[in-house]
Design a protein around this motif. Structure first.
Motif, mmCIF file in Angstrom:
data_model
loop_
_atom_site.group_PDB
_atom_site.id
_atom_site.type_symbol
_atom_site.label_atom_id
_atom_site.label_comp_id
_atom_site.label_asym_id
_atom_site.label_seq_id
_atom_site.Cartn_x
_atom_site.Cartn_y
_atom_site.Cartn_z
ATOM 1 N N ALA A 87 -6.958 -6.611 -2.374
ATOM 2 C CA ALA A 87 -5.675 -6.509 -3.085
ATOM 3 C C ALA A 87 -5.721 -5.378 -4.107
ATOM 4 C CB ALA A 87 -5.345 -7.845 -3.769
ATOM 5 N N GLY A 91 -3.568 -2.491 -2.960
ATOM 6 C CA GLY A 91 -2.367 -2.618 -3.774
ATOM 7 C C GLY A 91 -2.284 -1.602 -4.900
ATOM 8 N N SER A 95 -1.445 1.690 -2.611
ATOM 9 C CA SER A 95 0.011 1.558 -2.612
ATOM 10 C C SER A 95 0.654 2.031 -3.910
ATOM 11 C CB SER A 95 0.400 0.108 -2.332
ATOM 12 O OG SER A 95 1.798 -0.022 -2.292
ATOM 13 N N GLU A 138 2.980 -2.453 0.954
ATOM 14 C CA GLU A 138 1.605 -2.948 0.796
ATOM 15 C C GLU A 138 1.383 -3.550 -0.589
ATOM 16 O OE1 GLU A 138 -2.128 -0.897 2.576
ATOM 17 O OE2 GLU A 138 -0.593 0.647 2.279
ATOM 18 N N LEU A 139 2.003 -2.973 -1.606
ATOM 19 C CA LEU A 139 1.822 -3.468 -2.968
ATOM 20 C C LEU A 139 2.304 -4.911 -3.090
ATOM 21 C CD1 LEU A 139 0.996 -3.075 -5.900
ATOM 22 C CD2 LEU A 139 3.231 -2.029 -6.310
ATOM 23 N N ALA A 142 -0.124 -7.144 -1.353
ATOM 24 C CA ALA A 142 -1.366 -7.236 -2.121
ATOM 25 C C ALA A 142 -1.205 -8.175 -3.320
ATOM 26 C CB ALA A 142 -1.801 -5.852 -2.584
#
Length: 165
Positions: A87, A91, A95, A138-139, A142
């Motif tokens: 993450a 993230g 991201s 993706e963030l 995550a």
């Protein structure tokens, strides 16, 4: 939300199923993003990312399977460690910086120098909507992985206060 015998609302801990789904979703988004970037943007190094992530994701899922069967503190810690590292890397590092920051900088008319200073090999300005959107998404995935991992770790500690988890 559930409630206690006194009627107070408490947050229900995340389930193992939620943990698996969130982690696999993050992996799927990352895979689509990097495969697309590898082929559409002519960047073959991106094709390695899913291959490198697969053993980590598989290990985290395996740890969750062991945890479900045994309630092992080591298993839930293994899952949480892998999930939080993924993450953080996917993230925050990938991201948030490589996509969200770059896109906001571009959309607000910021100088390219503020971006390429830390990432000189990345393309700027952003020029592919699908690639940028999947990178930013993706963030969110995550964040869900991180919140789920922390919640599951806390729930495991609460359920077994005598055991060191």
């Amino acid at each position: 939300m559930t409630s206690t015998s006194l009627g107070h609302a408490v947050e229900a801990p995340p389930s193992i199923r939620t943990a698996v789904i969130s982690l696999v979703t993050l992996f799927a988004i990352t895979t689509v993003h990097h495969l697309y970037g590898g082929f559409a943007l002519g960047s073959p190094n991106r094709l390695l990312v899913p291959v490198l992530l697969l053993p980590l994701v598989a290990s985290a899922v395996a740890a969750l399977v062991v945890f479900r069967r045994t309630r092992s503190g080591a298993a839930v810690r293994t899952y949480a460690t892998i999930a939080l590292v993924l993450a953080g890397l996917l993230g925050i590092v990938h991201s948030a910086y490589s996509h969200l920051y770059k896109d906001v900088l571009f959309l607000t008319g910021g100088s390219a120098d503020l971006y390429v200073l830390l990432n000189p090999d990345e393309h700027y300005p952003p020029d592919d909507v699908f690639f940028e959107v999947t990178g930013v998404v993706e963030l969110g995935a995550a964040i869900v992985v991180a919140v789920t991992a922390i919640g599951l770790l806390r729930a495991a500690r609460t359920a077994n206060p005598a055991r060191r988890i």
